[in-house]
Scaffold this active site. Structure first.
Site, short mmCIF file in Angstrom:
data_model
loop_
_atom_site.label_atom_id
_atom_site.label_comp_id
_atom_site.label_asym_id
_atom_site.label_seq_id
_atom_site.Cartn_x
_atom_site.Cartn_y
_atom_site.Cartn_z
N HIS A 1 7.83 -1.42 12.81
CA HIS A 1 6.72 -1.92 12.00
C HIS A 1 6.98 -3.37 11.57
O HIS A 1 6.32 -3.89 10.69
CB HIS A 1 6.53 -0.99 10.79
CG HIS A 1 5.27 -1.23 10.04
ND1 HIS A 1 4.04 -1.41 10.66
CD2 HIS A 1 5.02 -1.34 8.71
CE1 HIS A 1 3.11 -1.60 9.73
NE2 HIS A 1 3.68 -1.57 8.54
N ASP B 1 0.82 -1.22 0.00
CA ASP B 1 0.00 0.00 0.00
C ASP B 1 0.85 1.28 0.00
O ASP B 1 0.32 2.38 -0.06
CB ASP B 1 -1.00 0.01 1.18
CG ASP B 1 -0.35 -0.14 2.55
OD1 ASP B 1 0.63 -0.90 2.66
OD2 ASP B 1 -0.82 0.50 3.51
N ASP C 1 4.34 3.91 8.63
CA ASP C 1 3.63 2.90 9.41
C ASP C 1 4.50 2.49 10.60
O ASP C 1 5.66 2.14 10.43
CB ASP C 1 3.37 1.65 8.57
CG ASP C 1 2.25 1.83 7.56
OD1 ASP C 1 1.83 2.98 7.35
OD2 ASP C 1 1.80 0.81 7.00
ZN LIG Z 1 0.45 0.81 5.23
ZN LIG Z 2 2.93 -1.18 6.57
#
Ligand SMILES: [Zn+2]
Ligand SMILES: [Zn+2]
Length: 367
Positions: free
Chosen positions: A138, A66, A209
């Site tokens: 993350h 993403d 993130d």
């Molecule tokens: Zn993400």
């Molecule tokens: Zn991620």
């Protein structure tokens, strides 16, 4: 010097009808720096008042799909337009491996592409600011990025300069530049006699993130703007912990501890619409906003009022009040306007999509 953030995609993991995937454009003066390039980012740029400008630099935070799937398509579009301006992509270790795969998708480019892997602590220094990579948590190779401007000279005391006998004109500029000057009567005036204490530059931190992490807190200390993810509400704290994402509450607690001026929450899970996330965060840290796609944060200097959210600030006029024909098509047979373009970008030369006129070649057939 203008400094702002254009939010092009504010959804986490999957897009929604209203929110695209990760993509934030940093604009400083005439510079344009894209951070992350989720699927659909090039179209978000086209729909915005920015237009699909020939970005010279793209920073990736990590390699979850993403955050980068928009890149091969955008690189290909640039090539189809015959772009010649070189492009540098920065990202955490793993960038070269990723492009080993992506190259098969976008093929040959018309411009030079440079890949630079940045580890936490590395940075890119510019004349009067630096973009530094910092560690996040993350669960994979990932960077946050902090844009930090150099301190500005102190305020120039005009009255004091006049009182000391400095004539208005070039000597003022030299004193402001930190130089001592000699007056016609032989006396010397030092810059510290007429300049106040140095004022800090601005600091904008994009964490990407991550769960709320000590390294992010450290990097975000006293930031003007912290852009932090809030994938979940605190009600889903366990899920946030499992997936190494933040909740609105944990991000707000971090912002409070770091003493930031404004917290912008992004990367919302598709089960949230925004209001519940902003309410939850503001209970901890009132100076929180949850930007929507095409919102802008204008990072003004503290003495000009500090950072503020400009809702829909990057919507092109075309999008704002798009007229529809009776059949609802909205198609007036005009050539695409591509979001109106960005008058600051010389590369556009008045063309909203920046296509160099008369440079179309046979390779376009491969579209
Ligand atoms: Zn993400
Ligand atoms: Zn991620």
């Amino acid at each position: 010097m203008d400094l702002d953030l254009v939010f092009l995609g504010t959804s986490g993991s999957v897009p929604t009808a209203k929110r695209g995937l990760a993509g934030t454009l940093l604009r400083r003066g005439g510079e344009r720096i894209l951070v992350d390039c989720g699927e659909g980012t090039q179209r978000q740029l086209l729909r915005s008042s920015v237009g699909l400008v020939e970005l010279p630099e793209i920073f990736l935070t990590h390699y979850h799909a993403d955050h980068y799937l928009g890149l091969p398509g955008m690189l290909k579009t640039f090539a189809l337009r015959g772009r010649e301006v070189p492009l540098t992509v920065y990202g955490p270790p793993g960038l070269n491996d990723l492009f080993g795969i992506l190259r098969r998708v976008f093929g040959r480019l018309s411009y030079e592409l440079t890949l630079v892997e940045l580890r936490p602590g590395d940075g890119v220094a510019r004349q009067d600011y630096r973009i530094g990579a910092f560690a996040v948590e993350h669960g994979l190779s990932a960077n946050g990025y902090a844009l930090v401007e150099e301190a500005r000279p102190g305020r120039f005391d005009l009255e004091e300069a006049k009182r000391l006998g400095v004539p208005e004109g070039p000597l003022f500029g030299r004193l402001q530049g930190g130089e001592a000057v000699e007056l016609s009567d032989g006396t010397t005036v030092n810059p510290e006699q007429v300049l106040g204490p140095a004022r800090p530059g601005r600091k904008v931190v994009l964490a990407g993130d991550t769960r709320a992490a000590g390294s992010v807190l450290e990097a975000a200390k006293e930031a003007d703007v912290l852009v932090h993810e809030a994938t979940f509400s605190v009600k889903e704290r366990e899920r946030a912990e499992e997936t190494l994402h933040a909740t609105a509450t944990s991000a707000a607690e971090l912002a409070l501890a770091a003493g930031v001026r404004l917290l912008a929450l992004t990367h919302l899970s598709n089960r949230y619409f925004g209001p519940e996330i902003v309410r939850e965060a503001r209970a901890v840290f009132p100076e929180t906003v949850v930007p929507k796609d095409f919102d802008i944060i204008d990072v003004r200097f503290p003495e000009r009022g500090g950072p503020r959210l400009v809702k829909g600030g990057a919507l092109s006029r075309h999008e704002e009040g798009e007229p529809h024909d009776k059949d609802g098509s909205g198609d007036h047979g005009e050539r695409p306007r591509g979001g109106g373009g960005d008058s600051d970008d010389p590369a556009l030369r008045g063309d909203p999509v920046g296509a160099p006129v008369g440079r179309r070649d046979a390779s376009e057939g491969a579209r």
